[in-house]
Design an enzyme around this catalytic site. Structure first.
Site, mmCIF file in Angstrom:
data_model
loop_
_atom_site.group_PDB
_atom_site.id
_atom_site.type_symbol
_atom_site.label_atom_id
_atom_site.label_comp_id
_atom_site.label_asym_id
_atom_site.label_seq_id
_atom_site.Cartn_x
_atom_site.Cartn_y
_atom_site.Cartn_z
ATOM 1 C CG MET A 138 30.165 58.546 0.144
ATOM 2 S SD MET A 138 31.649 58.993 1.068
ATOM 3 C CE MET A 138 32.842 57.850 0.413
ATOM 4 C CB VAL B 185 22.644 55.580 -5.972
ATOM 5 C CG1 VAL B 185 22.942 56.270 -7.295
ATOM 6 C CG2 VAL B 185 22.705 54.067 -6.151
ATOM 7 C CB SER C 298 30.223 51.227 2.951
ATOM 8 O OG SER C 298 29.007 51.857 3.030
ATOM 9 C CG HIS D 167 34.592 50.942 0.471
ATOM 10 N ND1 HIS D 167 35.017 50.448 1.675
ATOM 11 C CD2 HIS D 167 33.576 51.788 0.767
ATOM 12 C CE1 HIS D 167 34.291 50.962 2.649
ATOM 13 N NE2 HIS D 167 33.417 51.777 2.126
ATOM 14 C CD GLU E 188 38.252 48.107 2.260
ATOM 15 O OE1 GLU E 188 38.498 47.085 2.890
ATOM 16 O OE2 GLU E 188 37.211 48.773 2.449
ATOM 17 C CG ASN F 12 33.642 49.771 6.847
ATOM 18 O OD1 ASN F 12 34.373 50.642 7.325
ATOM 19 N ND2 ASN F 12 32.767 50.023 5.892
#
Ligand code: NAD
Length: 737
Positions: free
Chosen positions: A337, A413, A442, A463, A475, A513
């Protein structure tokens, strides 16, 4: 004569150059005022004998983005207000409003003097339709020039002559393909389709357009000439006999009958090509009036046009916060990411420090950005110079000291509380006062993570979704102590990297999610009931989802689901997860090593290319199978959408999502929730809360209490409310209770 939005300069050859340049907007858009002025310009140039012809262009970088938000909003409010008073008159008014642009463009086409559209930049919707009504069209070959009739993407269709002119300029198959998908054309492709006459260097645009007039361009459209025949000969030809019977079937395969506007395009073209042009325009105007009244058009325009733009422009930005001046961003964790976050940040022109545990890992992160740049250059989407500039903005390092002058640091991380705690402490030790710390976690609630911070008011969640460079949604998660400045900085950053933010309050799984897990869980239930897997996946597509739930689970990784389920049990207790779901996933991961696409086997098998993925046949042996004829596909479709919509409603009830626009836009951009519904809450509003509650009650009886309607929904059903009424994004927000 002077105009507010246009300048008109007539040269020695009698060619009037009309330049559209709205004084108070960054992009030219159609408003009632703009249309009034265009009409006045047509009348004035017709009346002025000195004018021999007109070149129409834009004074901004883009030609025009099409219709204006306020005009569309105005059309819907007029419809709703009038419908209450006098329904028949409301439809007549809508019909007249819908025809305004169409007949104005026709007036240009038949004014008797040649008009040439000089397309200098992006030309969308009504602006492309105006150009099609001009007698000549010249486009600049600049990379920024894109042409499209994208209306179908927001639930309507080109209703200002688009369906009639495109199908009389290019063959019906290309015309249908272009309009039913809202495809974007390069100038070269538009020329190949006969939709523009010339493509020239940007600095030659006006000269070339004027030259067309000097060369004697006839002020008559081809279809107004005697003996005109549409390309391919129209409807009653052998080629058409091949195309037309198949066209509705192909459309149905692509859209599952969920998009009435796409079908209306077929009707307009098929019927329009059999009648004189003006009758064709009238047919188009009638279908347009019908489509604008559909729930799909209303909901899609609201979410995908209006709300999307409003959220992008900072609708949820806290008042009174000065615009952030971001000059340096830190990204900690240069993995999957973090590397992509650094890429999109640098792509927005912001310098980024990319930190990992050691130089090797940090460099590895930068090499991901290098790969993305090489790919973009290869596809012609980026110049070599722009690629070099972008990469020069990313500085890989292991030195936290280089964060001392960063305005915002994003942590990506490992998803591990202790690792994150250590990183928060290390970053805060060097971070300047007032700088903001954002976590890309997340699953870990932001309020909990912020407990490791000495300045929780500067701590926020940002996010991202993978793949970061493609996913348009971000988000922004507000923890209990997050301050307004942190929110403003996060929103300004998201806007700079050109993504759409939704602001949600803190909860496990946040908004997206939570909904996605419901979707996947429903598929687990169906598998356990013995519903054939192929029916589950197909029902999802028929319901309008872009990816089936089992395929989606393979993409996010089946072992990640296992990890998340185990964490939920550890944190919340055994009842947090359905035991049968846990055993299914344990079996998939621990016994069968089917972890998803990443190891080539999950719910699907992934053979080497060119073979395509296919559902794993062994799924049939996991549970006794029902006969396909005994399974009601309509109910499968309902279950998959309702379970998500219910979860979205719960997030509103819990105060996680406070603005229905965010649930709608978030559900479409985040996981492709059936776009024709306008999003998860518009799906409920669209059918009516009372009907939705009854549907939930029916489903709950057979498929479990997770379908039981919530107190908020029952209350809204009893009062006849909608989400957009009760949680009015433009008015005072009422409480869920
Ligand atoms: P990843 O394992 O690919 O990358 C994590 C990186 O962090 C590694 O490069 C690792 O070396 C580095 N790292 C670990 N400890 C560090 C430390 N103390 N200092 C500096 N760097 C350190 O993981 P990922 O998939 O990129 O996920 C990162 C975060 O993003 C997680 O919080 C995850 O939940 C979140 N996230 C992931 C996804 C996804 O699809 N993978 C989506 C949204 C959010």
């Amino acid at each position: 004569m002077t105009y507010k939005n246009f300048t008109v300069e007539t040269d020695a050859d009698g060619i009037a150059l009309v330049t559209w340049n709205m004084p108070d907007k960054s992009m030219n858009v159609f408003t009632v005022e703009v249309m009034d002025e265009i009409e006045a310009i047509v009348d004035a140039t017709v009346a002025d004998e000195a004018v021999k012809g007109v070149v129409f262009t834009s004074g901004k970088a883009a030609f025009s983005g099409g219709a204006d938000l306020t005009m569309i909003k105005g059309m819907f409010s007029m419809l709703h207000e009038e419908k209450v008073k006098d329904p028949a008159n409301a439809v007549q008014k809508l019909f007249d409003a819908a025809g305004r642009m169409s007949w104005l463009w026709r007036k240009i086409e038949t004014n008797g003097k040649p008009w040439v559209s000089a397309i200098n930049g992006t030309c969308m919707g009504g602006a492309f339709e105006l150009s099609l009504a001009c007698h000549g069209r010249v486009a600049s070959n600049a990379k920024s020039v894109k042409l499209a009739l994208p209306e179908v993407k927001v639930g309507i269709f080109p209703g200002a002559g688009g369906t009639q002119r495109v199908s009389r300029l290019t063959n019906a198959q290309d015309a249908l393909q272009m309009m039913t998908t809202g495809q974007t054309l390069t100038p070269q492709r538009a020329k190949a389709m006969n939709l523009v006459h010339q493509v020239v260097e940007p600095d030659q645009l006006i000269t070339a357009a004027k030259q067309m007039i000097k060369d004697g361009l006839k002020p008559v459209a081809p279809w107004d000439e005697k003996g005109f025949k549409a390309p391919g000969g129209g409807i009653w030809t052998p080629a058409s006999a091949q195309l037309w019977p198949a066209a509705p079937a192909i459309l149905r395969r692509e859209t599952a009958g969920n998009y009435p506007a796409a079908l209306a395009i077929l009707k307009c073209v098929y019927e329009g090509l059999q009648v004189p042009f003006d009758t064709g325009l009238r047919i188009e105007q009638r279908y347009f009036t019908q489509i604008v009244q559909t729930t799909e058009a209303f909901s899609m325009i609201r979410s995908l046009f209006i709300s999307l733009q409003e959220l992008g422009k900072g609708a949820r930005r806290p008042a009174g916060q000065p615009k952030s001046n971001l000059s340096k961003i830190g990204v900690v964790g240069a993995g999957f990411m973090g590397a992509s976050i650094a890429y999109v940040t640098a792509a927005a022109g912001l310098p980024v420090v990319l930190i990992d545990r050691d130089m090797e890992a940090a460099n590895k992160g930068k090499s991901v950005a290098e790969g993305l740049v090489t790919g973009a250059i290869g596809k012609g989407k980026m110049t070599k110079e722009a690629g070099e500039k972008l990469l020069s903005l990313i500085t890989p390092t292991e030195d936290y000291g280089s964060l001392s002058d960063a305005d915002l640091v994003i942590e990506a991380v490992f998803e591990d509380r202790d690792v994150k705690k250590a990183v928060i402490e290390k970053v805060e030790a060097v971070l300047a006062e007032g700088a903001i710390f954002a976590s890309n976690t997340s699953t870990l609630p932001i309020t909990g993570l912020a407990k490791n911070s000495k300045r929780p008011e500067d701590f926020i969640g940002v996010h991202f979704f993978s793949p970061v460079e493609k996913m348009m949604l971000t988000e922004v998660i507000v923890g209990e102590q997050t301050g307004d400045k942190a929110l403003a900085v996060a929103l300004d950053y998201v806007s700079m990297i050109k993504k759409t933010p939704i602001v949600v309050n803190d909860t496990r799984g946040f908004f997206v999610n939570r909904c996605v897990f419901r979707y996947i869980n429903e598929a687990y239930d169906m598998l356990i009931e013995g519903v054939p897997a192929v029916m589950i996946e197909n029902a999802a597509k028929m319901a309008g989802m872009p990816v089936g739930p089992l395929s989606l689970n393979d993409e996010v990784a089946v072992d990640l689901s296992q990890k998340i389920m185990k964490a939920s049990i550890a944190d919340l207790g055994a009842e947090a997860v359905v035991p049968e779901h846990m055993s299914l996933i344990n079996k998939m991961v621990d016994e069968l090593d089917r972890r998803g696409r990443k190891n080539g086997k999950g719910f699907y098998d992934y053979p080497a290319k060119p073979l395509k993925k296919s559902l794993w046949p062994g799924l049939k042996d996991l549970y006794p199978q029902q006969k396909p004829a005994d399974v009601d596909v309509t109910v499968l479709k309902q279950r998959l959408l309702v379970t998500i919509a219910l979860e979205a409603a719960r997030t509103v009830e819990e105060g996680i999502v406070t603005d229905p626009r965010e649930a709608d836009v978030g559900s479409i951009l985040g996981f492709g929730f059936a776009p024709y519904t306008g999003g998860a809450l518009s799906y409920i509003d669209g059918m009516g809360v009372k009907v939705f509650v009854e549907l939930c009650e029916r489903l709950a009886k057979t498929y479990g209490s997770h379908f039981a309607p919530t107190p908020l929904l029952k209350d809204m059903a009893a009062k006849g409310e909608t989400f957009y009424g009760r949680f009015d994004p433009y008015g005072a927000v009422k409480t869920a209770a």
